[in-house]
Enzyme design. Sequence first.
Site, short mmCIF file in Angstrom:
data_model
loop_
_atom_site.label_atom_id
_atom_site.label_comp_id
_atom_site.label_asym_id
_atom_site.label_seq_id
_atom_site.Cartn_x
_atom_site.Cartn_y
_atom_site.Cartn_z
N ASP A 1 0.87 -1.18 0.00
CA ASP A 1 0.00 0.00 0.00
C ASP A 1 0.91 1.23 0.00
OD1 ASP A 1 -1.64 2.12 0.73
OD2 ASP A 1 -2.89 0.89 2.05
N HIS A 2 0.88 1.97 -1.10
CA HIS A 2 1.83 3.07 -1.25
C HIS A 2 1.52 4.26 -0.32
CE1 HIS A 2 5.23 4.88 -2.87
NE2 HIS A 2 4.97 4.87 -4.16
#
Length: 534
Positions: A506-507
């Site tokens: 999850d950036h």
Amino acid sequence: MAIQTIKVPDIGGAEGVEVIEISVKVGDVIAEGDSIVVLETDKASMEIPADKAGKVAAIKVKLGDKVSQDSLLLEVEAEGAVAAAETPAPAAAPAPATAAPVSTAAAPAAATEVQMVVPDIGGAEGVEVIEISVKAGDEVAAGDSLIVLETDKASMEIPAEAAGKIVSLAVKVGDKLSQGSVIGLLATSGGAAVAAPASAPAKVEGAPSATPAPKTEAPQAAPAPVADVAQTGDVYAGPAVRKLARQLGVDMGKVPGTGPRGRLLKDDVRSYVKPIVIAAQSGAPLGGGSGIPRVPAIDFAKFGEIETIKMSKVKKITADNMTRNWLNVPHVTQWDDADITDLEAFRNGLKAEAEKRGSKLTPLPFIMKACAAALIAEPSFNVSLHHDGENIVQKKYVHIGIAVDTPNGLMVPVIRNVDKKGLWELTDEINAIAKKARDGKLLPADMQGGCFTISSLGASGGNGFTPIVNAPEVAILGVSRAQMKPVWNGKEFIPRNMLPLSLSYDHRAINGADAGRFFTHLTAVIADVRRLLL
Ligand code: CAO
């Protein structure tokens, strides 16, 4: 204003019951019947309702305290003129707690068929069936939940008195039942042991006749005396939460429970509903996923023969989760190969020992240990984004989920404290939990609490894939099939056994540099498992 006390009412003789939830705080104004605390034994939980109205002046228990009948719970300032001398009678004792556990069986309909009937439920009449936990043809064990009934104040599971096969059911959701109402027919494995009149006040397990017995000799299969919280199907929730979910039209099966052992809390229902309401109010169309147009309905039969197959419940939940995670999580996937030549030599050397123990050692427990080490070395991977959007939750434990392919669909059971376990222990746990998953016996709690997931397709092949992050986790490792590859060592190509890995994250929580460090640590440990000792 007179101060009055609220004490634990009659809870069916249970002693030293743990306080797992306190539903009020000092200053709250409560009405009679409002839930004030939740108690839980190892078998069941119950909400304790206030037997007096007023303002909470002091809370006399804390989470984890052990209480029994008459333990002091609250002090309340009684409201207005009704503030009178304290009356110790526990008027609002939870209904099932006053119900002496009794037989659920009635006179046999045939030699081995008995009617299942509603036992003594504390005199409650016309109680609604809110869930049916079995269907005709199901095999049940004594004590398995048959149906769940719910009054305004409490819900309770009605368990099977004996083991057997459900022949037929005579009730449906929404029916109103009272003591003696017929639930259905059970073909018992043991025959006469359950034959007892429906009106019998209590019965000793296995006794051929309706011998009245005190509560302490209650049969195992009697309704749990304090079963105010029902764990039925996939949902473990109390009556107040169920009521809230019903009022809001929420399918509780879709709401992750964050209470002890995955219990659904009112806040879970509210957190689930809030973004939907916000989206609706902001004009975003619902149901298409963040305003994305729906895929149009197509009549495939126009193009050739088709068959429509009903999706299993697991597949439907997986589909919802995948859509939610795919749409909510800005994914990045990074790739690398880990050299498992030495790991494989070590593993092959352990094969005989594994056989002797009656287990099979695959690369998976090694990969899990390496992931645990990388999660500790790079803690930015062991977090969840707080739902308030303001905070990050840093986890100090290392629980890892493994994707397991089952006949019903994909399940992700979680193995706890992987960092503290050895390879054999992990092997045994993987085998046990994968079997439980394939047998369809996983409990919600088995699938909760994960920090990170491993999806291993190594046995089935492929060079790589992009796994979808299992939110609220922030990263997932995809493992593909290892194969011998020529690797340049600076002078020449040498054959090495290379394991393709894909890491999706999850950036919002993790940046590329974090991921680079995580991957470097992970592949270094896999390449040389002695590093696990460092
Ligand atoms: N490369 C080469 N061989 C591999 C391998 C890899 N990466 N991973 C496993 N293998 C081998 C094992 O060593 C074993 O071989 P031997 O019998 O010769 O020792 C064989 O493949 C079968 O392994 P397994 O599948 O029985 O055991 P596992 O520990 O690797 O996996 C489990 C256990 C539960 C994860 C697995 O059975 C499973 O269900 N995998 C599917 C997961 C899935 O569907 N993920 C996709 C999610 S996204 O849609």
